[in-house]
Design an enzyme around this catalytic site. Sequence first.
Site, PDB file in Angstrom:
ATOM      1  N   SER A  43       1.335  -1.499   0.115  1.00 52.64           N
ATOM      2  CA  SER A  43       0.045  -0.104  -0.223  1.00 52.64           C
ATOM      3  C   SER A  43       0.839   1.341  -0.215  1.00 52.64           C
ATOM      4  O   SER A  43       1.713   1.518  -1.082  1.00 52.64           O
ATOM      5  CB  SER A  43      -0.812  -0.192   1.581  1.00 52.64           C
ATOM      6  OG  SER A  43      -2.090   0.815   1.078  1.00 52.64           O
ATOM      7  N   ASP A  60      -9.898  -3.205  -5.009  1.00 49.31           N
ATOM      8  CA  ASP A  60      -9.154  -2.977  -4.873  1.00 49.31           C
ATOM      9  C   ASP A  60      -8.995  -1.207  -5.319  1.00 49.31           C
ATOM     10  O   ASP A  60      -9.258  -1.654  -6.856  1.00 49.31           O
ATOM     11  CB  ASP A  60      -8.329  -3.454  -4.690  1.00 49.31           C
ATOM     12  CG  ASP A  60      -6.915  -2.352  -3.861  1.00 49.31           C
ATOM     13  OD1 ASP A  60      -7.332  -1.044  -3.308  1.00 49.31           O
ATOM     14  OD2 ASP A  60      -5.697  -2.524  -4.279  1.00 49.31           O
ATOM     15  N   HIS A  86      -7.846  -4.604  -1.206  1.00 51.08           N
ATOM     16  CA  HIS A  86      -6.873  -3.664  -0.245  1.00 51.08           C
ATOM     17  C   HIS A  86      -6.193  -4.474   0.774  1.00 51.08           C
ATOM     18  O   HIS A  86      -7.749  -4.566   1.867  1.00 51.08           O
ATOM     19  CB  HIS A  86      -6.638  -2.337  -0.986  1.00 51.08           C
ATOM     20  CG  HIS A  86      -6.202  -1.494  -0.340  1.00 51.08           C
ATOM     21  ND1 HIS A  86      -5.358  -1.762  -1.579  1.00 51.08           N
ATOM     22  CD2 HIS A  86      -5.539  -1.384   1.155  1.00 51.08           C
ATOM     23  CE1 HIS A  86      -3.902  -0.967  -0.397  1.00 51.08           C
ATOM     24  NE2 HIS A  86      -4.509  -0.463   0.661  1.00 51.08           N
TER      25      HIS A  86
END
Length: 357
Positions: free
Chosen positions: A143, A297, A327
């Site tokens: 991320s 995501d 995610h």
Amino acid sequence: SEAAELLGLMHYMEGLRLITALELVAPTSDENVTVTDTELSGVPVRLFLPRRAPGGLRRAMLYFHGGGWCLGDAGMHNYDLMSRRISNELNAVVVSVNYRLAPPHRFPAQFEDVYAVTKFFLQSKVLAQYGVDPARVCVAGDSAGGNLAAAVAQQLLEDPEVKTKLKAQILIYPALQALDLNLPSYRDNADKPLLPRSLMVRFWSEYFTPDPALREAMASNSHVPAHSSHLLQFVNWSRWLPAEMSKAHAYEGHGAGDTELAGRYPGFLDPRASPLLAGEARLRRLPPAYILTCEHDVLRDDGLMYAARLRAAGVPVTHHHAKDAFHGAMSFLSWPLELALGHRLLNTCLDWLQENL
């Protein structure tokens, strides 16, 4: 967190950070790995050293956790677990970095911390101290940490003081650009769990400033000034996304953003914050990449576009697209939030590292 902020009790991110604090575990060594909290180049890190005989020089990974540049910690249970497994199974030194967070620290503080640790670690004397093979070092992150890993890999290319070349970059559902926050993945997954579009917009804006004006402009995708419109070619999803990901979405371009706003907060136009803005001449010098994207995501298309651009620049890319994943899925490794999916994604990444690091 929203209620606490509206009542003036605490900042939104401070509320979320209370949740992550519940996940923290002490640095505890086991029969396979020695775990310590220390500092490298003045930055806190959690260090994982394999206990078994090295049988030669070891691999190494510099890992940057996720959390939107505002949350997260190397000491969170699942990050600790993941680093421990990587260290043990790859017989690798893992340096998991606790960079400064927003608020109160804004871009480029987060980047500067992870870069300082990486540059320090890549010195010949430091690699020798930990018994690391200079030809087998990678950066990795998920991320926001994937964003930092990609940015570090790029910046190292421009640093004449760094002689050691990275072997690989591992980017786990990375955030790679803040110019177009209306990609098909942002539209398709605007309200999906863990990372809805509104939260990602908040993370991006908080990375640069507390000014709600930037957040509002990002939310309406009207933050890129006309004089920076030439950068949009690098994030033009009509060119860089596979047709099956574009689906029924039409590319609409951008409305011109507020020049003054971008002048005050130019960070989102900086490749250290938006690695997708790097030109091909820089991309072609990068190390091989492993990129994980998840179907459900908002950041899916960032990773897809970077994979396409790296391939176009001649960089070897292994792109794993998980059609059943969302995610943050690779963090679900232990009770009470343990998923077979999380283990599967980590195992796939570990298999690649065994072959390529």
